[in-house]
Design a protein around this motif. Structure first.
Motif, PDB file in Angstrom:
ATOM      1  N   ILE A   9       0.817  -1.215   0.000  1.00  0.00           N
ATOM      2  CA  ILE A   9       0.000   0.000   0.000  1.00  0.00           C
ATOM      3  C   ILE A   9       0.853   1.268   0.000  1.00  0.00           C
ATOM      4  CG2 ILE A   9      -1.643   1.332   1.397  1.00  0.00           C
ATOM      5  CD1 ILE A   9      -3.126  -1.325   1.845  1.00  0.00           C
ATOM      6  N   PRO A  10       1.951   1.350   0.779  1.00  0.00           N
ATOM      7  CA  PRO A  10       2.750   2.583   0.701  1.00  0.00           C
ATOM      8  C   PRO A  10       3.245   2.883  -0.718  1.00  0.00           C
ATOM      9  CG  PRO A  10       3.349   1.368   2.653  1.00  0.00           C
ATOM     10  CD  PRO A  10       2.433   0.472   1.841  1.00  0.00           C
ATOM     11  N   ALA A  14       2.183   6.173  -2.833  1.00  0.00           N
ATOM     12  CA  ALA A  14       3.244   7.054  -3.334  1.00  0.00           C
ATOM     13  C   ALA A  14       3.138   7.238  -4.845  1.00  0.00           C
ATOM     14  CB  ALA A  14       4.619   6.496  -2.953  1.00  0.00           C
ATOM     15  N   TYR A  15       2.877   6.164  -5.557  1.00  0.00           N
ATOM     16  CA  TYR A  15       2.777   6.259  -7.012  1.00  0.00           C
ATOM     17  C   TYR A  15       1.539   7.046  -7.416  1.00  0.00           C
ATOM     18  CZ  TYR A  15       3.179   4.886 -11.901  1.00  0.00           C
ATOM     19  OH  TYR A  15       3.305   4.903 -13.266  1.00  0.00           O
ATOM     20  N   ALA A  16       0.414   6.790  -6.722  1.00  0.00           N
ATOM     21  CA  ALA A  16      -0.812   7.552  -7.004  1.00  0.00           C
ATOM     22  C   ALA A  16      -0.579   9.033  -6.713  1.00  0.00           C
ATOM     23  CB  ALA A  16      -1.979   7.007  -6.182  1.00  0.00           C
ATOM     24  N   PHE A  17       0.140   9.335  -5.630  1.00  0.00           N
ATOM     25  CA  PHE A  17       0.451  10.732  -5.316  1.00  0.00           C
ATOM     26  C   PHE A  17       1.272  11.366  -6.430  1.00  0.00           C
ATOM     27  CE2 PHE A  17       3.613  13.791  -3.961  1.00  0.00           C
ATOM     28  CZ  PHE A  17       2.776  14.845  -3.584  1.00  0.00           C
ATOM     29  N   THR A  18       2.278  10.662  -6.902  1.00  0.00           N
ATOM     30  CA  THR A  18       3.127  11.213  -7.966  1.00  0.00           C
ATOM     31  C   THR A  18       2.291  11.575  -9.187  1.00  0.00           C
ATOM     32  OG1 THR A  18       5.046   9.960  -7.205  1.00  0.00           O
ATOM     33  CG2 THR A  18       5.083  10.703  -9.500  1.00  0.00           C
ATOM     34  N   ARG A  22       1.325  15.544 -10.166  1.00  0.00           N
ATOM     35  CA  ARG A  22       1.778  16.057 -11.470  1.00  0.00           C
ATOM     36  C   ARG A  22       0.613  16.698 -12.222  1.00  0.00           C
ATOM     37  NH1 ARG A  22       4.186  11.423 -14.177  1.00  0.00           N
ATOM     38  NH2 ARG A  22       5.842  11.737 -12.660  1.00  0.00           N
ATOM     39  N   ARG A  23      -0.516  16.007 -12.240  1.00  0.00           N
ATOM     40  CA  ARG A  23      -1.691  16.530 -12.958  1.00  0.00           C
ATOM     41  C   ARG A  23      -2.295  17.729 -12.239  1.00  0.00           C
ATOM     42  NH1 ARG A  23      -5.142  11.607 -15.018  1.00  0.00           N
ATOM     43  NH2 ARG A  23      -6.267  13.281 -16.056  1.00  0.00           N
ATOM     44  N   ALA A  24      -2.338  17.679 -10.907  1.00  0.00           N
ATOM     45  CA  ALA A  24      -2.870  18.810 -10.144  1.00  0.00           C
ATOM     46  C   ALA A  24      -1.990  20.042 -10.339  1.00  0.00           C
ATOM     47  CB  ALA A  24      -2.974  18.455  -8.667  1.00  0.00           C
TER      48      ALA A  24
END
Length: 149
Positions: A9-10, A14-18, A22-24
């Motif tokens: 899950i970490p 982390a990957y979802a955050f990246t 980037r898009r935000a």
């Protein structure tokens, strides 16, 4: 046949955050913001009495990084530093322009969120939001994350 191991899950977070950050950041760039700056403004709007240390902890940044973000937002006219409760502390106060900026930036972020989440149905999106808020409340020992759940 053996199943491949499930990704930790970490790593997934982390990957979802990246990808999301980037898009935000792309959506927020026309407003002179990044997702970190936007988060700082929103957190101060939600909890105006936060100290710099508490704010750094909640945003997951070092105090040095926070001071840089605050300085940039202050120079842009979105924040002021005022005396805090004690002579040694300072508190951050949002300007009217910051409040307007938050309101204007929410629309492109909402569109980006819908695009980012793709074909998830609304109940899945709300489940994800609730689970992330619960995770953050537990990880930060701060129940304000649970507001609105």
């Amino acid at each position: 046949m053996d199943q491949p191991p499930k990704p930790p899950i970490p790593y997934l977070l982390a990957y979802a955050f990246t990808l999301a950050a980037r898009r935000a950041d792309e959506e927020l760039r026309p407003y002179g913001l990044s997702v970190r700056k936007f988060g700082l403004l929103v957190q101060l709007q939600l909890e105006p009495e936060l100290t710099m240390s508490e704010l750094a902890r909640q945003l997951g940044v070092s105090r040095q990084s926070l001071h840089e973000l605050v300085g940039e937002l202050e120079r842009a006219g979105h924040l002021s530093r005022l005396p805090g409760a004690t002579g040694r502390t300072r508190r951050l106060v949002l300007s009217r322009s910051a409040r307007r900026l938050i309101a204007h930036a929410e629309e492109p972020l909402t569109r980006m969120e819908a695009d980012f989440l793709g074909d998830m149905d609304p109940s899945e999106v709300e489940t994800l939001r609730t689970l992330l808020q619960r995770l953050l409340a537990h990880a930060t020992d701060d129940e304000t994350w649970l507001a609105g759940t």
